[in-house]
Write an enzyme that holds these catalytic residues in place. Structure first.
Site, PDB file in Angstrom:
ATOM      1  N   ARG A   1     -12.285  13.872  10.244  1.00  0.00           N
ATOM      2  CA  ARG A   1     -13.377  14.761   9.803  1.00  0.00           C
ATOM      3  C   ARG A   1     -14.703  14.047  10.032  1.00  0.00           C
ATOM      4  O   ARG A   1     -14.729  12.889  10.451  1.00  0.00           O
ATOM      5  CB  ARG A   1     -13.222  15.048   8.318  1.00  0.00           C
TER       6      ARG A   1
ATOM      7  N   LYS B   1       0.828  -1.208   0.000  1.00  0.00           N
ATOM      8  CA  LYS B   1       0.000   0.000   0.000  1.00  0.00           C
ATOM      9  C   LYS B   1       0.861   1.256   0.000  1.00  0.00           C
ATOM     10  O   LYS B   1       1.927   1.279   0.592  1.00  0.00           O
ATOM     11  CB  LYS B   1      -0.893   0.018   1.253  1.00  0.00           C
TER      12      LYS B   1
ATOM     13  N   LEU C   1      -6.099  -9.472   4.183  1.00  0.00           N
ATOM     14  CA  LEU C   1      -7.211 -10.203   4.811  1.00  0.00           C
ATOM     15  C   LEU C   1      -8.195 -10.600   3.713  1.00  0.00           C
ATOM     16  O   LEU C   1      -8.562  -9.779   2.883  1.00  0.00           O
ATOM     17  CB  LEU C   1      -7.886  -9.316   5.862  1.00  0.00           C
TER      18      LEU C   1
ATOM     19  N   GLY D   1      -8.439   6.803  -1.456  1.00  0.00           N
ATOM     20  CA  GLY D   1      -9.400   6.405  -2.485  1.00  0.00           C
ATOM     21  C   GLY D   1      -9.109   5.038  -3.072  1.00  0.00           C
ATOM     22  O   GLY D   1      -9.503   4.729  -4.193  1.00  0.00           O
TER      23      GLY D   1
HETATM   24  P1  ADP Z   1      -7.660   4.265   1.077  1.00  0.00           P
HETATM   25  O1  ADP Z   1      -7.179   5.346   1.994  1.00  0.00           O
HETATM   26  O2  ADP Z   1      -7.002   4.303  -0.263  1.00  0.00           O
HETATM   27  O3  ADP Z   1      -9.139   4.148   1.018  1.00  0.00           O
HETATM   28  P2  ADP Z   1      -7.468   2.034   2.979  1.00  0.00           P
HETATM   29  O4  ADP Z   1      -6.231   1.701   3.699  1.00  0.00           O
HETATM   30  O5  ADP Z   1      -8.567   2.704   3.740  1.00  0.00           O
HETATM   31  O6  ADP Z   1      -7.067   2.911   1.692  1.00  0.00           O
HETATM   32  O7  ADP Z   1      -8.023   0.757   2.294  1.00  0.00           O
HETATM   33  C1  ADP Z   1      -9.094   0.804   1.376  1.00  0.00           C
HETATM   34  C2  ADP Z   1      -9.708  -0.556   1.186  1.00  0.00           C
HETATM   35  O8  ADP Z   1      -8.737  -1.493   0.694  1.00  0.00           O
HETATM   36  C3  ADP Z   1     -10.234  -1.193   2.453  1.00  0.00           C
HETATM   37  O9  ADP Z   1     -11.539  -0.751   2.765  1.00  0.00           O
HETATM   38  C4  ADP Z   1     -10.210  -2.657   2.043  1.00  0.00           C
HETATM   39  O10 ADP Z   1     -11.300  -2.929   1.185  1.00  0.00           O
HETATM   40  C5  ADP Z   1      -8.937  -2.769   1.245  1.00  0.00           C
HETATM   41  N1  ADP Z   1      -7.787  -3.126   2.116  1.00  0.00           N
HETATM   42  C6  ADP Z   1      -6.914  -2.283   2.697  1.00  0.00           C
HETATM   43  N2  ADP Z   1      -5.994  -2.958   3.448  1.00  0.00           N
HETATM   44  C7  ADP Z   1      -6.305  -4.265   3.345  1.00  0.00           C
HETATM   45  C8  ADP Z   1      -5.765  -5.475   3.897  1.00  0.00           C
HETATM   46  N3  ADP Z   1      -4.691  -5.469   4.700  1.00  0.00           N
HETATM   47  N4  ADP Z   1      -6.362  -6.642   3.581  1.00  0.00           N
HETATM   48  C9  ADP Z   1      -7.450  -6.667   2.753  1.00  0.00           C
HETATM   49  N5  ADP Z   1      -8.000  -5.572   2.205  1.00  0.00           N
HETATM   50  C10 ADP Z   1      -7.461  -4.376   2.485  1.00  0.00           C
END
Ligand code: ADP
Length: 447
Positions: free
Chosen positions: A291, A158, A203, A164
């Site tokens: 927020r 990531k 996950l 987004g």
């Molecule tokens: P963003 O800020 O880009 O929205 P997030 O970290 O909130 O990124 O992750 C967005 C989505 O990606 C999560 O709601 C989930 O669906 C998927 N996701 C993120 N991390 C994981 C993980 N470790 N395992 C499985 N899915 C993940």
């Protein structure tokens, strides 16, 4: 208390904030682009200032114009809504330098949570459970291999600066890792100008559960329970519930307690949402939003507390109107996000709404800035309204939702209402039996 609040947003959330200000007896100023001169919140505000042409970067994201609008009108505080400048630390700092209160946390707290590596590190330090993974940024493939082997495949790479749902890549085996690392880094660099990435365990079938928290501005913190936002399309929430059908009261108060304490220890002020993935009874922190969230009304429905009133109180130094023991969860609430989009292809459908009729009756709330004859401009996101339904329990809530969806009429454009009419009749949804991949699979089957 503030004399005059400037609302730096548009659409349903601008109207939502305006309503709260009116109830609190605070004068309102709205800013708008030339495309929004006819918007409902512009009509209802005490004063309005046109801040530029339609593109967001020239209007709703134009910090200088917004600060100038505050100075011209004498506004002493700014509510940023969600999106636009709501998580922009520089905006919070500039307002502070002009002696204008930003209704939200400090610029420093926004900055910490805006950097995902820093956010995760902070969460871990505060005792919030996080997804197993690298401790910080990973650049070397060798190091990536070692960490992935340690936490076990599949893993997700990531972007630290991500948002987004962009800049994420899954590696199912060691053979996928090199290419996943390279693509995630180059995508992150191109999208965010920062190619730092980190690794976590992927996950497979989690739910998205988020805890609404508040810092009172005096070092105290409370939680308002959780929302289940697992029904998503392309990482965009579509349907949200409070409470989560997956949690029991013990789990709710355990995770809520951990979050409230973390907020207090952080010295955080105002509204925030701590987002988790939840699988096999375990919570894994993914990020914190500093927020108000789009889906805050489901929390308001089950607690009976106006969260925007609380934001204004806290920002003005008046603290929260409630203590943790006053926050009770009553019944069940569901929100449907109604977008001006084709319900099958999700392509935007801007245009003129020829007829707009909203449902009514006990337990129904519609937050929307549109009306019959309103022309949806093509420049902004496609959310035109939110239907929020409350019942004494989930079964009653679903029955009421079905009835409300039948009453809702939006003519002249396409909307996602038909999708919700399908979902409300689905057995998995009725049973609360879904994870974050459910909706995508359901939509793929329908084609
Ligand atoms: P963003 O800020 O880009 O929205 P997030 O970290 O909130 O990124 O992750 C967005 C989505 O990606 C999560 O709601 C989930 O669906 C998927 N996701 C993120 N991390 C994981 C993980 N470790 N395992 C499985 N899915 C993940």
């Amino acid at each position: 208390m503030f004399q005059k609040i400037l609302i730096a947003n548009r659409g349903e959330i601008a109207l939502r904030v305006l309503r709260a200000c009116k109830e609190l007896g605070i004068q309102t100023v709205v800013v708008h682009s030339t495309a929004d001169a006819d918007a409902m919140h512009v009509r209802l505000a005490d004063e309005s200032v046109c801040i530029g042409p339609p593109p967001s970067r020239d209007s709703y994201l134009n910090i200088h114009q917004i600060v100038a609008a505050c100075e011209i009108t004498g506004a002493d505080a700014v509510h940023p809504g969600y999106g636009f400048l709501s998580e922009n630390a520089k905006f919070a700092d500039i307002l502070a330098a002009h002696n204008i209160t930003f209704i939200g946390p400090s610029g420093d707290h926004i900055r910490i949570m805006g950097d995902k590596i820093e956010a995760k590190r902070t969460a871990k330090r505060l005792g919030i459970p996080v997804v197993p993974g690298s401790d910080g940024a990973v650049t070397e493939e060798k190091e990536a291999r070692r960490i992935a082997a340690e936490i076990g495949y599949p893993v997700i790479i990531k972007a630290s600066a991500g948002g987004g749902g962009r800049g994420m890549k899954v590696a199912h085996t060691e053979a996928d890792l090199e290419i996943a690392l390279q693509t995630a880094r180059s995508e992150a660099g191109a999208a965010f100008g920062d190619d730092a990435v980190y690794i976590e365990k992927y996950l497979e079938k989690p739910r998205h559960i988020e805890v609404q928290v508040f810092g009172d501005g005096f070092g105290g913190g409370v939680h308002f329970g959780e929302r289940d936002c697992s029904l998503q399309r392309r990482h965009q929430k579509v349907w949200e519930e409070a409470n989560s059908p997956a949690l029991n009261a013990e789990e709710r108060s355990r995770i809520g307690g951990i979050c409230a304490k973390a907020i207090a220890d952080l010295g955080y002020s105002g509204a925030g949402t701590i987002e988790f993935l939840y699988e096999n009874g375990e919570f894994y922190f993914i990020e914190m939003n500093t927020r108000l969230q789009v889906e805050h009304p489901v929390t308001e429905a089950i607690t009976g507390i106006d969260l925007v009133h609380e934001q204004v109180r806290v920002a003005s130094g008046g603290g929260l109107s409630v203590k943790q023991e006053d926050i009770k969860f009553n019944g069940h609430a569901i929100e449907c996000r109604i977008n001006a989009e084709d319900p099958r292809t999700f392509t935007p459908s801007p245009g003129t709404i020829t007829h707009f009729h909203t449902p009514g009756g006990l337990g129904i709330r519609v937050d929307s800035g549109v009306y019959s004859g309103y022309k949806i401009p093509p420049y902004y996101d496609s959310l035109i309204g939110k239907l929020i339904v409350h019942g004494r329990n989930r079964v009653e809530c679903m029955m009421r939702l079905r009835r409300a969806l039948d009453e809702f009429v939006v003519d002249g454009i396409k909307t996602t209402l038909p999708l919700f009419r399908d979902l409300v009749g689905n057995a998995d949804i009725a049973n609360g039996d879904y994870d974050i991949h459910w909706l995508e699979k359901y939509l793929a089957k329908g084609e």
